[in-house]
Design an enzyme around this catalytic site. Structure first.
Site, PDB file in Angstrom:
ATOM      1  N   ASN A  10       0.883  -1.172   0.000  1.00 25.03           N
ATOM      2  CA  ASN A  10       0.000   0.000   0.000  1.00 25.03           C
ATOM      3  C   ASN A  10       0.919   1.220   0.000  1.00 25.03           C
ATOM      4  O   ASN A  10       1.496   1.553   1.019  1.00 25.03           O
ATOM      5  CB  ASN A  10      -0.892  -0.018   1.251  1.00 25.03           C
ATOM      6  CG  ASN A  10      -1.694   1.263   1.381  1.00 25.03           C
ATOM      7  OD1 ASN A  10      -1.808   2.039   0.437  1.00 25.03           O
ATOM      8  ND2 ASN A  10      -2.256   1.486   2.564  1.00 25.03           N
ATOM      9  N   LYS A  12       0.186   4.255  -0.308  1.00 29.72           N
ATOM     10  CA  LYS A  12      -0.453   5.446   0.292  1.00 29.72           C
ATOM     11  C   LYS A  12      -0.222   6.669  -0.604  1.00 29.72           C
ATOM     12  O   LYS A  12      -0.178   6.525  -1.825  1.00 29.72           O
ATOM     13  CB  LYS A  12       0.064   5.662   1.710  1.00 29.72           C
ATOM     14  CG  LYS A  12       0.007   4.403   2.554  1.00 29.72           C
ATOM     15  CD  LYS A  12       0.107   4.680   4.010  1.00 29.72           C
ATOM     16  CE  LYS A  12       0.238   3.387   4.775  1.00 29.72           C
ATOM     17  NZ  LYS A  12      -0.064   3.512   6.171  1.00 29.72           N
ATOM     18  N   SER A 213       2.972  -2.583  10.254  1.00 28.43           N
ATOM     19  CA  SER A 213       4.415  -2.625  10.507  1.00 28.43           C
ATOM     20  C   SER A 213       5.057  -3.972  10.165  1.00 28.43           C
ATOM     21  O   SER A 213       5.972  -4.427  10.850  1.00 28.43           O
ATOM     22  CB  SER A 213       4.724  -2.213  11.953  1.00 28.43           C
ATOM     23  OG  SER A 213       4.277  -0.882  12.191  1.00 28.43           O
ATOM     24  N   GLY A 235       4.718   1.143   4.838  1.00 29.60           N
ATOM     25  CA  GLY A 235       6.059   1.729   4.762  1.00 29.60           C
ATOM     26  C   GLY A 235       7.094   0.861   4.060  1.00 29.60           C
ATOM     27  O   GLY A 235       7.832   1.341   3.188  1.00 29.60           O
TER      28      GLY A 235
HETATM   29  C1  PEP Z   1      -0.985  -0.002   5.833  1.00 21.05           C
HETATM   30  O1  PEP Z   1      -1.010   1.185   5.579  1.00 21.05           O
HETATM   31  O2  PEP Z   1      -1.849  -0.731   5.362  1.00 21.05           O
HETATM   32  C2  PEP Z   1       0.092  -0.514   6.682  1.00 21.05           C
HETATM   33  C3  PEP Z   1       0.001  -1.710   7.148  1.00 21.05           C
HETATM   34  O3  PEP Z   1       1.148   0.338   6.927  1.00 21.05           O
HETATM   35  P1  PEP Z   1       2.549  -0.045   7.648  1.00 21.05           P
HETATM   36  O4  PEP Z   1       3.014  -1.327   7.038  1.00 21.05           O
HETATM   37  O5  PEP Z   1       3.436   1.105   7.351  1.00 21.05           O
HETATM   38  O6  PEP Z   1       2.260  -0.204   9.112  1.00 21.05           O
END
Ligand code: PEP
Length: 248
Positions: A10, A12, A213, A235
């Site tokens: 993702n 974003k 994460s 991320g």
């Molecule tokens: C997400 O935005 O779906 C997500 C899981 O972000 P991160 O991996 O950065 O926690």
């Protein structure tokens, strides 16, 4: 039933179109794993250049959102038909950032789910609790409610092909990953909820991801749990670490 893992990035609101193409090129040799469906869910403006850049590779294209109507006077929105025509196969629906910042409700998400299915796009429907809800002990009730509303009026046959991403809000972008036991507990509850709404065969077929994460260091343990069929990755999907996650 053995379910193929699905690992989706993702992105974003990151990467301009030219940066997106660069990232696809950088990751291309790192994300080859025939046992995994690899998906890049990218900002709307990156969809066309990324569609071109992934041609001939194992990577599939996803969007981060879409609108629930066919077409018309909905300034700024993107339709399922537009996504489909551009080569999109997956769409994230109901991410906690959309629920939280843009006020999307489970009812809105249910409309979008039906629209995606109508156009042959696979929804990745997100659910998950806040830290406060976890501390109150209502995680599973909350997630079950999100699923029950999200899947209202969707047939078992269609539901079986969808993906659910369990993403505890407190673990998104915080570096605070759920333990594999915590993630498994809720992913199992998600599958049990699908069995209750539909039947065991639908529950056995649907793919349930964990998100929050995920990185190259914790992916193997999380994805090794019986009810976790891969991950939705924020991320780390923008870095070479995504290759480690795909080849956990
Ligand atoms: C997400 O935005 O779906 C997500 C899981 O972000 P991160 O991996 O950065 O926690």
């Amino acid at each position: 039933m053995s379910r193929k893992k699905i690992i989706a990035g993702n992105w974003k609101m990151n990467k301009t179109p030219s940066e997106a193409v660069e990232l696809v090129k950088t990751l291309a040799p790192l994300v080859q794993n025939p046992d995994v469906d690899v998906v890049y869910c990218v900002p709307a403006i990156d969809i066309c250049p990324v569609a071109e850049a992934i041609k001939g590779s194992n990577v599939k294209l996803g969007a981060e959102n879409m609108y629930c109507e066919d077409k018309g006077a909905y300034t700024g929105e993107i339709s399922a038909a537009m996504l489909k025509d551009a080569g999109v196969e997956y769409v994230i629906l109901g991410h906690s950032e959309r629920r939280g910042y843009f006020g999307e409700t489970s009812e809105d998400i249910n409309k979008k789910m039906k629209q995606a299915i109508k156009y042959g796009i696979t929804p990745i429907m997100c659910c998950g609790e806040s830290l406060e809800q976890r501390e109150q002990g209502i995680t599973i009730d909350w997630v079950r409610q999100q699923i029950k509303v999200g899947y209202q009026g969707i047939s078992a046959e269609d539901a079986a092909k969808t993906v659910i991403a369990y993403e505890p809000i407190w673990a998104i972008g915080t570096g605070k990953t759920a333990t594999s036991d915590q993630a498994q507990e809720v992913c199992k509850a998600v599958r049990d909820c699908i069995a209750e709404i539909y039947d065991d065969a639908t529950a056995a077929a649907i793919r349930v991801q964990y998100g929050g994460s995920v990185n190259g260091g914790n992916a193997a343990e999380l994805f090794g749990m019986p009810d976790i069929d891969g991950g939705l990755v924020g991320g780390a999907s923008l870095k070479e670490d995504f290759g480690k996650i795909v080849n956990y």
